[in-house]
Design a protein around this motif. Structure first.
Motif, PDB file in Angstrom:
ATOM      1  N   VAL A   5       8.296  -3.520  -9.601  1.00 16.28           N
ATOM      2  CA  VAL A   5       6.999  -3.800  -8.980  1.00 16.28           C
ATOM      3  C   VAL A   5       7.034  -3.678  -7.456  1.00 16.28           C
ATOM      4  N   PRO A   6       8.051  -4.246  -6.787  1.00 20.54           N
ATOM      5  CA  PRO A   6       8.064  -4.132  -5.319  1.00 20.54           C
ATOM      6  C   PRO A   6       7.945  -2.694  -4.826  1.00 20.54           C
ATOM      7  N   SER A   7       8.589  -1.777  -5.541  1.00 20.76           N
ATOM      8  CA  SER A   7       8.544  -0.385  -5.102  1.00 20.76           C
ATOM      9  C   SER A   7       7.184   0.244  -5.374  1.00 20.76           C
ATOM     10  N   ALA A   8       6.371  -0.416  -6.233  1.00 20.48           N
ATOM     11  CA  ALA A   8       5.059   0.129  -6.557  1.00 20.48           C
ATOM     12  C   ALA A   8       3.972  -0.410  -5.626  1.00 20.48           C
ATOM     13  N   ILE A   9       4.324  -1.456  -4.860  1.00 17.20           N
ATOM     14  CA  ILE A   9       3.333  -2.118  -4.011  1.00 17.20           C
ATOM     15  C   ILE A   9       2.636  -1.163  -3.029  1.00 17.20           C
ATOM     16  N   PRO A  10       3.381  -0.243  -2.361  1.00 14.74           N
ATOM     17  CA  PRO A  10       2.707   0.671  -1.431  1.00 14.74           C
ATOM     18  C   PRO A  10       1.545   1.423  -2.067  1.00 14.74           C
ATOM     19  N   GLN A  11       1.689   1.756  -3.346  1.00 10.98           N
ATOM     20  CA  GLN A  11       0.608   2.470  -4.026  1.00 10.98           C
ATOM     21  C   GLN A  11      -0.643   1.612  -4.120  1.00 10.98           C
ATOM     22  N   PHE A  12      -0.433   0.306  -4.397  1.00 14.96           N
ATOM     23  CA  PHE A  12      -1.578  -0.603  -4.464  1.00 14.96           C
ATOM     24  C   PHE A  12      -2.240  -0.729  -3.101  1.00 14.96           C
ATOM     25  N   VAL A  13      -1.384  -0.935  -2.106  1.00  8.27           N
ATOM     26  CA  VAL A  13      -1.897  -1.115  -0.746  1.00  8.27           C
ATOM     27  C   VAL A  13      -2.696   0.113  -0.341  1.00  8.27           C
ATOM     28  N   ALA A  14      -2.138   1.299  -0.632  1.00  7.89           N
ATOM     29  CA  ALA A  14      -2.806   2.545  -0.256  1.00  7.89           C
ATOM     30  C   ALA A  14      -4.154   2.663  -0.942  1.00  7.89           C
ATOM     31  N   ALA A  15      -4.178   2.313  -2.237  1.00  5.07           N
ATOM     32  CA  ALA A  15      -5.428   2.426  -2.984  1.00  5.07           C
ATOM     33  C   ALA A  15      -6.464   1.461  -2.422  1.00  5.07           C
ATOM     34  N   PHE A  16      -6.028   0.249  -2.120  1.00  2.00           N
ATOM     35  CA  PHE A  16      -6.957  -0.744  -1.581  1.00  2.00           C
ATOM     36  C   PHE A  16      -7.470  -0.338  -0.205  1.00  2.00           C
ATOM     37  N   ALA A  17      -6.604   0.381   0.526  1.00  2.00           N
ATOM     38  CA  ALA A  17      -6.981   0.794   1.879  1.00  2.00           C
ATOM     39  C   ALA A  17      -8.174   1.739   1.848  1.00  2.00           C
ATOM     40  N   THR A  72      -5.372   3.393   7.285  1.00  2.00           N
ATOM     41  CA  THR A  72      -5.210   2.031   7.805  1.00  2.00           C
ATOM     42  C   THR A  72      -5.853   1.008   6.881  1.00  2.00           C
ATOM     43  N   SER A  73      -5.497  -0.227   7.127  1.00  2.00           N
ATOM     44  CA  SER A  73      -6.174  -1.322   6.441  1.00  2.00           C
ATOM     45  C   SER A  73      -6.512  -2.366   7.488  1.00  2.00           C
ATOM     46  N   ASP A  74      -7.557  -3.134   7.201  1.00  3.71           N
ATOM     47  CA  ASP A  74      -7.918  -4.210   8.116  1.00  3.71           C
ATOM     48  C   ASP A  74      -6.805  -5.233   8.144  1.00  3.71           C
ATOM     49  N   LYS A  75      -6.490  -5.722   9.324  1.00  3.53           N
ATOM     50  CA  LYS A  75      -5.475  -6.766   9.409  1.00  3.53           C
ATOM     51  C   LYS A  75      -5.938  -7.993   8.624  1.00  3.53           C
ATOM     52  N   LYS A  76      -7.262  -8.190   8.631  1.00  2.00           N
ATOM     53  CA  LYS A  76      -7.829  -9.341   7.938  1.00  2.00           C
ATOM     54  C   LYS A  76      -7.573  -9.236   6.426  1.00  2.00           C
ATOM     55  N   SER A  77      -7.865  -8.045   5.877  1.00  2.00           N
ATOM     56  CA  SER A  77      -7.690  -7.903   4.428  1.00  2.00           C
ATOM     57  C   SER A  77      -6.211  -7.883   4.053  1.00  2.00           C
ATOM     58  N   GLU A  78      -5.400  -7.425   5.019  1.00  2.00           N
ATOM     59  CA  GLU A  78      -3.957  -7.448   4.780  1.00  2.00           C
ATOM     60  C   GLU A  78      -3.484  -8.890   4.649  1.00  2.00           C
ATOM     61  N   ALA A  79      -4.016  -9.719   5.559  1.00  2.65           N
ATOM     62  CA  ALA A  79      -3.672 -11.135   5.502  1.00  2.65           C
ATOM     63  C   ALA A  79      -4.139 -11.723   4.184  1.00  2.65           C
ATOM     64  N   THR A  80      -5.347 -11.301   3.759  1.00  4.95           N
ATOM     65  CA  THR A  80      -5.878 -11.790   2.491  1.00  4.95           C
ATOM     66  C   THR A  80      -4.944 -11.430   1.338  1.00  4.95           C
ATOM     67  N   SER A  81      -4.461 -10.187   1.354  1.00  2.00           N
ATOM     68  CA  SER A  81      -3.618  -9.786   0.240  1.00  2.00           C
ATOM     69  C   SER A  81      -2.266 -10.509   0.279  1.00  2.00           C
ATOM     70  N   ASP A 119      -7.536  -3.885  15.334  1.00  2.00           N
ATOM     71  CA  ASP A 119      -7.454  -4.909  14.283  1.00  2.00           C
ATOM     72  C   ASP A 119      -7.156  -4.299  12.910  1.00  2.00           C
ATOM     73  N   LYS A 120      -6.478  -3.168  12.977  1.00  2.00           N
ATOM     74  CA  LYS A 120      -6.085  -2.517  11.723  1.00  2.00           C
ATOM     75  C   LYS A 120      -4.596  -2.252  11.770  1.00  2.00           C
ATOM     76  N   SER A 121      -4.032  -2.016  10.619  1.00  2.00           N
ATOM     77  CA  SER A 121      -2.621  -1.629  10.619  1.00  2.00           C
ATOM     78  C   SER A 121      -2.428  -0.400   9.744  1.00  2.00           C
ATOM     79  N   VAL A 122      -1.371   0.324  10.034  1.00  2.00           N
ATOM     80  CA  VAL A 122      -1.094   1.576   9.327  1.00  2.00           C
ATOM     81  C   VAL A 122      -0.570   1.255   7.929  1.00  2.00           C
ATOM     82  N   THR A 123      -1.216   1.799   6.933  1.00  2.00           N
ATOM     83  CA  THR A 123      -0.650   1.623   5.596  1.00  2.00           C
ATOM     84  C   THR A 123       0.087   2.883   5.167  1.00  2.00           C
ATOM     85  N   ARG A 124      -0.339   3.989   5.661  1.00  2.26           N
ATOM     86  CA  ARG A 124       0.367   5.204   5.264  1.00  2.26           C
ATOM     87  C   ARG A 124      -0.053   6.370   6.155  1.00  2.26           C
TER      88      ARG A 124
END
Ligand SMILES: [Zn+2]
Length: 590
Positions: free
Chosen positions: A177-189, A109-118, A58-63
């Motif tokens: 901004v779109p190119s910066a999104i991975p950094q946010f996702v990674a930090a949140f992960a 990884t990040s939770d699929k649930k929190s990914e959906a939330t974001s 129930d997780k997905s790879v963020t990086r």
């Protein structure tokens, strides 16, 4: 020594890193051909990511990260695959001719649930920010996010500070901004699930705040813009819907007296375009016109003090004008109103010539005055030179000391000569001045409303086109129409503070084939300004009309007398567009 090994293999080890980087365990390990991996890094990335995904429920790879030679965990992507392999640990070959390197990758990884939330969060933000300018929203959002990072004190978010600062300061544009999104996702992960949801809640708050702030800014800007752009016709009532002041386009009937319509009422039925004039107003929300108060100091006409010759010239003008004003008083006093309005070929032969001659001289002087206060140095200099040589020729000394009382009949005629000379010397295109060419901006007064007068004043009723009386002289001065605003009679008064307000309204139309320049203005050319030295009319398209409202203040005079002032519609070079507006004022003893 041996040659290069026959085969090179990379052992990829995927290590799962839990949130906060606490525990790590090997999820998967597999061998790939090093040459193939380096030859097609994109495919390699896909293969590795897929294998990592397959191990997760129930997780997905963020990086994916690899360890570089400095001990930093770097993000693996197609451009860093080569580096990652370089830094992979060389293992003892199991067989001769085989080179093996172990590439340990951390799977973040990040939770699929929190990914959906974001994802929801992004959709929510999109909806929230609808109608706002993203380029302006992003810096505000970034400022909000910086506050969150500071409040939360989550080390995982510190990596975002530089990025957020760049966004807040505008160094990094919304487009990136779109190119910066991975950094946010990674930090949140890196955050715990609880932190993620509380921080997302704060992000939602900050986003709402930013959007609200921007909405208000944009709304007040739009209002300001509107106020600047809306054309206002003060004191004009739409005769259709009775809105006042009339705002926007104003249509004035040329066939009915004092009948105006707003754009909406005008559009209600089909109308004969020839019977209506589109009247423009210079009054905009923030534009100060003479209507709302005294003209600004910068509007004072002519810049008299900047013209060296103007001082003495002006004194002489006033001298000759006083004289001619007196003449006017005597001539007009002996005439009835009808006689004054009569055509030149009327029976009043014995009085007309003197009156006309005197007016001709006045108009010529008006022209000279406008040349002497011309914005172009060369024109002013030419006018001054012509004036001086004419004066020397007539042996008249022009000095500051000269008193108005010294002027006499001879001086007046000499002045007329000087006027003529200066006009000729500074107007080489005489033919153009005599009959304005089609491609020159042109103006005409089409109608005037009766003067609005203070109670003490009396309207002589002499308003209207008086071109016939001035014909030749007007042409000589480059003007083609004379329009008398009115003839006002005032009682004499000993109280110098007792000024009488009057208001002249007239409609001026662009009767030429080209638009008027933006610099077109109505400016005083002779006499007392009566508080109205100049007003900009602005650009008008051919066929368009403008209502000119002249708020004047007639000063009190203790002695009976008369004065005439004239204004002309001029372009920036001082060239008349057509009409000269005349106002005659009489002070009579009660
Ligand atoms: Zn209306």
């Amino acid at each position: 020594m041996s040659g290069s090994p026959t085969s090179q293999v990379v052992l990829v080890e995927l290590v799962h890193v839990h949130s906060q980087g606490s525990a790590a365990d090997v999820m998967d390990a597999f061998h790939v051909d090093m040459q193939q991996l380096l030859a097609n890094p994109e495919l390699a990335m896909e293969t590795i990511s897929n294998r990592a995904e397959q191990c997760l429920v129930d997780k997905s790879v963020t990086r994916l990260t690899y360890l570089d030679d400095e001990g930093d965990w770097c993000t693996l992507h197609k451009d860093t695959v080569h580096d990652a392999v370089q830094f992979a640990i060389a293992l003892q070959p199991e067989a001769v001719g085989v080179e093996i390197r172990k590439l340990q990758l951390r799977v973040v990884t990040s939770d699929k649930k929190s990914e959906a939330t974001s994802t929801e969060q992004i959709q929510e933000l999109n909806k929230l920010s609808e109608g706002t300018d993203a380029r302006r929203l992003i810096p505000k959002l970034a400022a909000g996010c910086l506050r969150i990072v500071e409040e939360s004190q989550q080390p995982a978010l510190f990596v975002l500070i530089d990025l957020l600062l760049s966004l807040r300061e505008g160094d990094l544009k919304a487009e990136s901004v779109p190119s910066a999104i991975p950094q946010f996702v990674a930090a949140f992960a890196e955050l715990s699930e609880d932190s993620v949801s509380s921080i997302l809640a704060r992000v939602r708050e900050e986003a709402q705040k930013a959007v609200e702030e921007l909405r208000q800014e944009q709304a007040s800007e739009a209002q300001g813009q509107e106020a600047k752009e809306v054309e206002v016709h003060p004191h004009v009532i739409c005769d259709g819907c009775e809105v006042s002041p009339l705002i926007g386009a104003r249509w004035k009937s040329l066939t009915q007296n004092d009948f105006d319509l707003c754009e909406a009422c005008f559009g209600e039925e089909e109308r004969d375009p020839a019977a209506w004039a589109r009247v423009k107003s210079q009054v905009r929300g923030s534009v100060v016109s003479s209507f709302y108060g005294p003209p600004e100091a910068s509007l004072q006409a002519g810049g008299c003090n900047t013209v060296a010759v103007h001082g003495p010239a002006l004194a002489a003008f006033e001298a000759s004008e006083q004289k001619s004003s007196t003449t006017t008083t005597t001539t007009t006093h002996s005439k009835s109103e009808d006689q004054a309005e009569a055509a030149p070929e009327s029976s009043q032969q014995e009085e007309k010539p003197a009156f006309k001659e005197e007016l001709e001289a006045t108009v010529a002087k008006e022209a000279l005055r406008s040349l002497l206060s011309h914005p172009d140095d060369a024109v002013r200099a030419a006018a001054a030179l012509a004036l001086r040589s004419a004066q020397q020729g007539c042996d008249v000394q022009m000095t500051e000391e000269e008193q108005p009382g010294e002027s006499d009949e001879d001086l007046d005629s000499e002045w007329a000569m000087a006027d003529a000379k200066s006009l000729v010397s500074s107007e080489p295109d005489e033919a153009a001045a005599v009959s304005p060419l089609l491609n020159k901006p042109s103006a005409a007064v089409v109608s005037g409303a009766p003067l609005v007068l203070g109670v003490e004043a009396e309207d002589g009723g002499a308003q209207g086109d008086v071109t016939a009386e001035f014909g030749a002289v007007l042409a000589g001065a480059g003007a083609k129409q004379a329009f008398r605003l009115g003839r006002v009679a005032l009682p004499t008064s000993d109280d110098p503070t007792k000024a009488v307000p009057i208001c002249a309204k007239l409609v001026v139309v662009n009767d030429g084939a080209v638009a008027w320049p933006e610099t077109t203005s109505v400016a005083l050319v002779s006499g007392d300004a009566f508080g109205f030295p100049q007003m900009q009319l602005g650009a008008l398209s051919p066929g368009e009309a403008a209502e000119l409202i002249m708020d004047l203040s007639l000063p009190a005079r203790p002695q009976p007398g008369a004065a005439r002032s004239s204004w002309a519609i001029l372009d920036a070079s001082g060239t008349p567009l057509g009409p000269i507006l005349l106002l005659e004022v009489f002070w009579t003893a009660q």
